[in-house]
Every structure is written in C-alpha cells, then in structure tokens.
Write a protein that holds these residues in place. Sequence first.
Motif, PDB file in Angstrom:
ATOM      1  N   GLN A   1       0.837  -1.210   0.000  1.00 56.75           N
ATOM      2  CA  GLN A   1       0.000   0.000   0.000  1.00 56.75           C
ATOM      3  C   GLN A   1       0.871   1.260   0.000  1.00 56.75           C
ATOM      4  O   GLN A   1       0.612   2.209  -0.737  1.00 56.75           O
ATOM      5  CB  GLN A   1      -0.913  -0.010   1.213  1.00 56.75           C
ATOM      6  CG  GLN A   1      -1.886   1.172   1.252  1.00 56.75           C
ATOM      7  CD  GLN A   1      -2.761   1.119   2.507  1.00 56.75           C
ATOM      8  OE1 GLN A   1      -2.662   0.195   3.298  1.00 56.75           O
ATOM      9  NE2 GLN A   1      -3.617   2.126   2.658  1.00 56.75           N
TER      10      GLN A   1
ATOM     11  N   LYS B   1       1.117   4.021  -3.051  1.00 57.44           N
ATOM     12  CA  LYS B   1       0.848   5.434  -2.791  1.00 57.44           C
ATOM     13  C   LYS B   1       1.988   6.305  -3.328  1.00 57.44           C
ATOM     14  O   LYS B   1       1.758   7.345  -3.963  1.00 57.44           O
ATOM     15  CB  LYS B   1       0.660   5.657  -1.298  1.00 57.44           C
ATOM     16  CG  LYS B   1       0.277   7.084  -0.936  1.00 57.44           C
ATOM     17  CD  LYS B   1       0.066   7.207   0.563  1.00 57.44           C
ATOM     18  CE  LYS B   1      -1.173   6.434   1.001  1.00 57.44           C
ATOM     19  NZ  LYS B   1      -1.478   6.666   2.439  1.00 57.44           N
TER      20      LYS B   1
ATOM     21  N   ARG C   1      -3.006   3.241 -10.024  1.00 59.25           N
ATOM     22  CA  ARG C   1      -2.269   2.982  -8.783  1.00 59.25           C
ATOM     23  C   ARG C   1      -3.064   3.430  -7.566  1.00 59.25           C
ATOM     24  O   ARG C   1      -3.035   2.755  -6.526  1.00 59.25           O
ATOM     25  CB  ARG C   1      -0.914   3.689  -8.843  1.00 59.25           C
ATOM     26  CG  ARG C   1       0.037   3.014  -9.834  1.00 59.25           C
ATOM     27  CD  ARG C   1       1.338   3.775  -9.978  1.00 59.25           C
ATOM     28  NE  ARG C   1       2.245   3.066 -10.890  1.00 59.25           N
ATOM     29  CZ  ARG C   1       3.431   3.551 -11.269  1.00 59.25           C
ATOM     30  NH1 ARG C   1       3.848   4.737 -10.830  1.00 59.25           N
ATOM     31  NH2 ARG C   1       4.191   2.861 -12.107  1.00 59.25           N
ATOM     32  N   ARG C   2      -3.753   4.554  -7.697  1.00 56.64           N
ATOM     33  CA  ARG C   2      -4.580   5.011  -6.573  1.00 56.64           C
ATOM     34  C   ARG C   2      -5.734   4.051  -6.322  1.00 56.64           C
ATOM     35  O   ARG C   2      -6.091   3.768  -5.153  1.00 56.64           O
ATOM     36  CB  ARG C   2      -5.110   6.408  -6.845  1.00 56.64           C
ATOM     37  CG  ARG C   2      -4.031   7.481  -6.790  1.00 56.64           C
ATOM     38  CD  ARG C   2      -4.631   8.871  -6.755  1.00 56.64           C
ATOM     39  NE  ARG C   2      -3.598   9.902  -6.821  1.00 56.64           N
ATOM     40  CZ  ARG C   2      -2.872  10.287  -5.784  1.00 56.64           C
ATOM     41  NH1 ARG C   2      -3.051   9.717  -4.613  1.00 56.64           N
ATOM     42  NH2 ARG C   2      -1.958  11.245  -5.918  1.00 56.64           N
ATOM     43  N   ALA C   3      -6.319   3.535  -7.399  1.00 55.96           N
ATOM     44  CA  ALA C   3      -7.427   2.587  -7.250  1.00 55.96           C
ATOM     45  C   ALA C   3      -6.937   1.296  -6.578  1.00 55.96           C
ATOM     46  O   ALA C   3      -7.595   0.741  -5.681  1.00 55.96           O
ATOM     47  CB  ALA C   3      -8.036   2.271  -8.623  1.00 55.96           C
ATOM     48  N   LYS C   4      -5.751   0.837  -6.963  1.00 56.43           N
ATOM     49  CA  LYS C   4      -5.179  -0.379  -6.346  1.00 56.43           C
ATOM     50  C   LYS C   4      -4.847  -0.137  -4.877  1.00 56.43           C
ATOM     51  O   LYS C   4      -5.060  -1.001  -4.033  1.00 56.43           O
ATOM     52  CB  LYS C   4      -3.928  -0.809  -7.096  1.00 56.43           C
ATOM     53  CG  LYS C   4      -4.209  -1.347  -8.492  1.00 56.43           C
ATOM     54  CD  LYS C   4      -2.911  -1.735  -9.189  1.00 56.43           C
ATOM     55  CE  LYS C   4      -3.173  -2.287 -10.586  1.00 56.43           C
ATOM     56  NZ  LYS C   4      -1.915  -2.658 -11.277  1.00 56.43           N
ATOM     57  N   GLU C   5      -4.327   1.068  -4.609  1.00 57.65           N
ATOM     58  CA  GLU C   5      -3.974   1.380  -3.225  1.00 57.65           C
ATOM     59  C   GLU C   5      -5.216   1.431  -2.343  1.00 57.65           C
ATOM     60  O   GLU C   5      -5.209   0.925  -1.203  1.00 57.65           O
ATOM     61  CB  GLU C   5      -3.245   2.724  -3.192  1.00 57.65           C
ATOM     62  CG  GLU C   5      -2.659   3.112  -1.829  1.00 57.65           C
ATOM     63  CD  GLU C   5      -3.617   3.948  -1.013  1.00 57.65           C
ATOM     64  OE1 GLU C   5      -3.600   3.844   0.237  1.00 57.65           O
ATOM     65  OE2 GLU C   5      -4.407   4.700  -1.645  1.00 57.65           O
ATOM     66  N   GLU C   6      -6.302   1.999  -2.865  1.00 52.31           N
ATOM     67  CA  GLU C   6      -7.551   2.064  -2.081  1.00 52.31           C
ATOM     68  C   GLU C   6      -8.150   0.672  -1.909  1.00 52.31           C
ATOM     69  O   GLU C   6      -8.670   0.333  -0.826  1.00 52.31           O
ATOM     70  CB  GLU C   6      -8.546   2.990  -2.798  1.00 52.31           C
ATOM     71  CG  GLU C   6      -8.140   4.463  -2.781  1.00 52.31           C
ATOM     72  CD  GLU C   6      -9.079   5.332  -3.580  1.00 52.31           C
ATOM     73  OE1 GLU C   6     -10.054   4.766  -4.156  1.00 52.31           O
ATOM     74  OE2 GLU C   6      -8.861   6.561  -3.649  1.00 52.31           O
ATOM     75  N   LYS C   7      -8.086  -0.154  -2.976  1.00 49.61           N
ATOM     76  CA  LYS C   7      -8.626  -1.520  -2.888  1.00 49.61           C
ATOM     77  C   LYS C   7      -7.820  -2.331  -1.871  1.00 49.61           C
ATOM     78  O   LYS C   7      -8.402  -3.092  -1.081  1.00 49.61           O
ATOM     79  CB  LYS C   7      -8.542  -2.177  -4.269  1.00 49.61           C
ATOM     80  CG  LYS C   7      -9.308  -3.473  -4.367  1.00 49.61           C
ATOM     81  CD  LYS C   7     -10.818  -3.246  -4.252  1.00 49.61           C
ATOM     82  CE  LYS C   7     -11.580  -4.541  -4.446  1.00 49.61           C
ATOM     83  NZ  LYS C   7     -13.021  -4.368  -4.268  1.00 49.61           N
TER      84      LYS C   7
ATOM     85  N   HIS D   1      -4.152   7.015 -11.832  1.00 48.52           N
ATOM     86  CA  HIS D   1      -5.483   6.615 -11.350  1.00 48.52           C
ATOM     87  C   HIS D   1      -5.525   5.117 -11.031  1.00 48.52           C
ATOM     88  O   HIS D   1      -6.167   4.703 -10.045  1.00 48.52           O
ATOM     89  CB  HIS D   1      -6.539   6.981 -12.396  1.00 48.52           C
ATOM     90  CG  HIS D   1      -6.761   8.454 -12.518  1.00 48.52           C
ATOM     91  ND1 HIS D   1      -6.948   9.281 -11.436  1.00 48.52           N
ATOM     92  CD2 HIS D   1      -6.842   9.261 -13.632  1.00 48.52           C
ATOM     93  CE1 HIS D   1      -7.126  10.533 -11.838  1.00 48.52           C
ATOM     94  NE2 HIS D   1      -7.058  10.547 -13.201  1.00 48.52           N
TER      95      HIS D   1
ATOM     96  N   HIS E   1      -6.205  -1.152   0.641  1.00 50.52           N
ATOM     97  CA  HIS E   1      -6.542  -0.631   1.957  1.00 50.52           C
ATOM     98  C   HIS E   1      -7.814  -1.243   2.501  1.00 50.52           C
ATOM     99  O   HIS E   1      -7.911  -1.546   3.707  1.00 50.52           O
ATOM    100  CB  HIS E   1      -6.672   0.900   1.896  1.00 50.52           C
ATOM    101  CG  HIS E   1      -7.066   1.518   3.187  1.00 50.52           C
ATOM    102  ND1 HIS E   1      -6.223   1.576   4.290  1.00 50.52           N
ATOM    103  CD2 HIS E   1      -8.241   2.091   3.612  1.00 50.52           C
ATOM    104  CE1 HIS E   1      -6.837   2.151   5.299  1.00 50.52           C
ATOM    105  NE2 HIS E   1      -8.084   2.480   4.908  1.00 50.52           N
ATOM    106  N   GLN E   2      -8.806  -1.422   1.590  1.00 52.98           N
ATOM    107  CA  GLN E   2     -10.065  -2.060   2.001  1.00 52.98           C
ATOM    108  C   GLN E   2      -9.819  -3.519   2.409  1.00 52.98           C
ATOM    109  O   GLN E   2     -10.456  -4.021   3.329  1.00 52.98           O
ATOM    110  CB  GLN E   2     -11.070  -2.002   0.834  1.00 52.98           C
ATOM    111  CG  GLN E   2     -11.507  -0.579   0.519  1.00 52.98           C
ATOM    112  CD  GLN E   2     -12.435  -0.533  -0.700  1.00 52.98           C
ATOM    113  OE1 GLN E   2     -12.781  -1.574  -1.297  1.00 52.98           O
ATOM    114  NE2 GLN E   2     -12.842   0.656  -1.098  1.00 52.98           N
TER     115      GLN E   2
END
Length: 238
Positions: free
Chosen positions: A184, A188, A229-235, A227, A237-238
């Motif tokens: 993560q 980021k 990488r941010r989507a992967k980082e948020e996923k 976008h 994190h979930q």
Amino acid sequence: MCTSIAEIQKDVEYRLPFTVNNLTININILLPPQFPQEKPVISVYPPIRHHLMDNQGLYVTSPLVSNINQNGLGYKMPDIPDAFPELSELSVSQLTDMNEQEEVLLEQFLMLPQLKQIITDKEDLVKRIEELARKNLLLEHSLETKRQTILDKYELLIQMKSTFEKKMQRQHELSESCSASALQARLKVAAHEAEEESDNIAEDFLEGKTEIDDFLSSFKEKRTICHCRRAKEEKLHQ
C-alpha cells in the motif's frame, strides 16, 4: 588352623595373609550381621582380575570372589561347607604341622572343590568371552562403515540446515516487503510519482515545449497510471 590370621575388627573383619611365589596375598573376610546364616564376603588382595558372566549373560569384571555389578547381578560363589571331611581325619599334630608349612596349607587350599569349580568357571567364561570378542571383531568393518555413513549424513544435514536458514531469511524478507501495508505504501508513492510526472508534462505543454499530440499521448498515459495505482492502493486498503 591358621595362626597368622589377623582380627581387624572383632567379630566383623578378619585377614588371612599367605605367600605364593614371593607374592604376599591377603584374603579379607567380612562377616555379615546374620553370620553364620548369611555367607561372609571374601575379597582377595591384590585382586586377581578376570571376567565372569552370570546366568543371564551379563558380564562382571571382578576379583576372584563374588562381586555385584551395576545391574545388581554377579557371579555366585560356590557354597562353602561348614566342615572339611578330609581335614577331620587328621590328628592334632598333623594339623599343627600343616599349619606350620605354608606350602602344604596352600596345597590343601588349592585342592578344595569349591576353588576348582571357580577356576573351571573362569576358564569356561574366558573361552566364551574370547568367542564374543572374535564375533565383535568381525562386526568392526560393518560398524566403521555405518559410522562413516552417519558422519556423512550429519555433514549433509549441516549443509541443508544452513541452506534452509538462508531461504527462511529470504522468505522473511520477501514476506515483509510483500505485506499489505508495504504494498500500500509503495502504491501510494508510485501514484504520487505518476501524478508529478503528468503535472510536469502539462507545464511543458503550457510553456510551449511540447506539441499537442505528444502532450495528449504522454499526459493521458501518466494520468491513467496514476489513477490505476490510486485505485489499487484504495482496494488494498479495504
């Protein structure tokens, strides 16, 4: 019969010295508390060493008399009779003469059937021990071969252990670098880098340093990467 017998401790311990071939031998006699119901303990000094085997096949290294080994088993001495018929027929003068002649007394002692039995037992046991020793020698090569095999396998075990520990260390390092929190954080940082690169491309275009076609192609690629990488980082994190 023996005037040379010495009383070490009254009614408990006695010593009978005699000489054979210029060698002085002492027979120590230790009377048990329940004597004469219990047989006395007899020892010889200097000890006449030999190997004895009990009826269960266990070896006992002992003097000429009964000894108890660490397993509580030992050679059973022949029973000593309460009287000696061959002596009872002698007169007092004959007994006195015998007592004064150590060689005659020793000869009489050596003729005792109990002593002969001990000597016979010793000879039989020595033969059995020699036979066992020969069998053991025949196994020496096989034993040495197995010993070397064990040493080789132990050396291999040390090498494999070292390799295993190195791989475990590498696995630990990879586990830490591939943990959810580590991935993560790296996503980021990577997303932020892609965003900065896209901003630099936009600034170059505004300053007239880049053609519109090159700008659109590069800017779109960097933004898409950012976008994703941010989507992967948020996923993650979930």
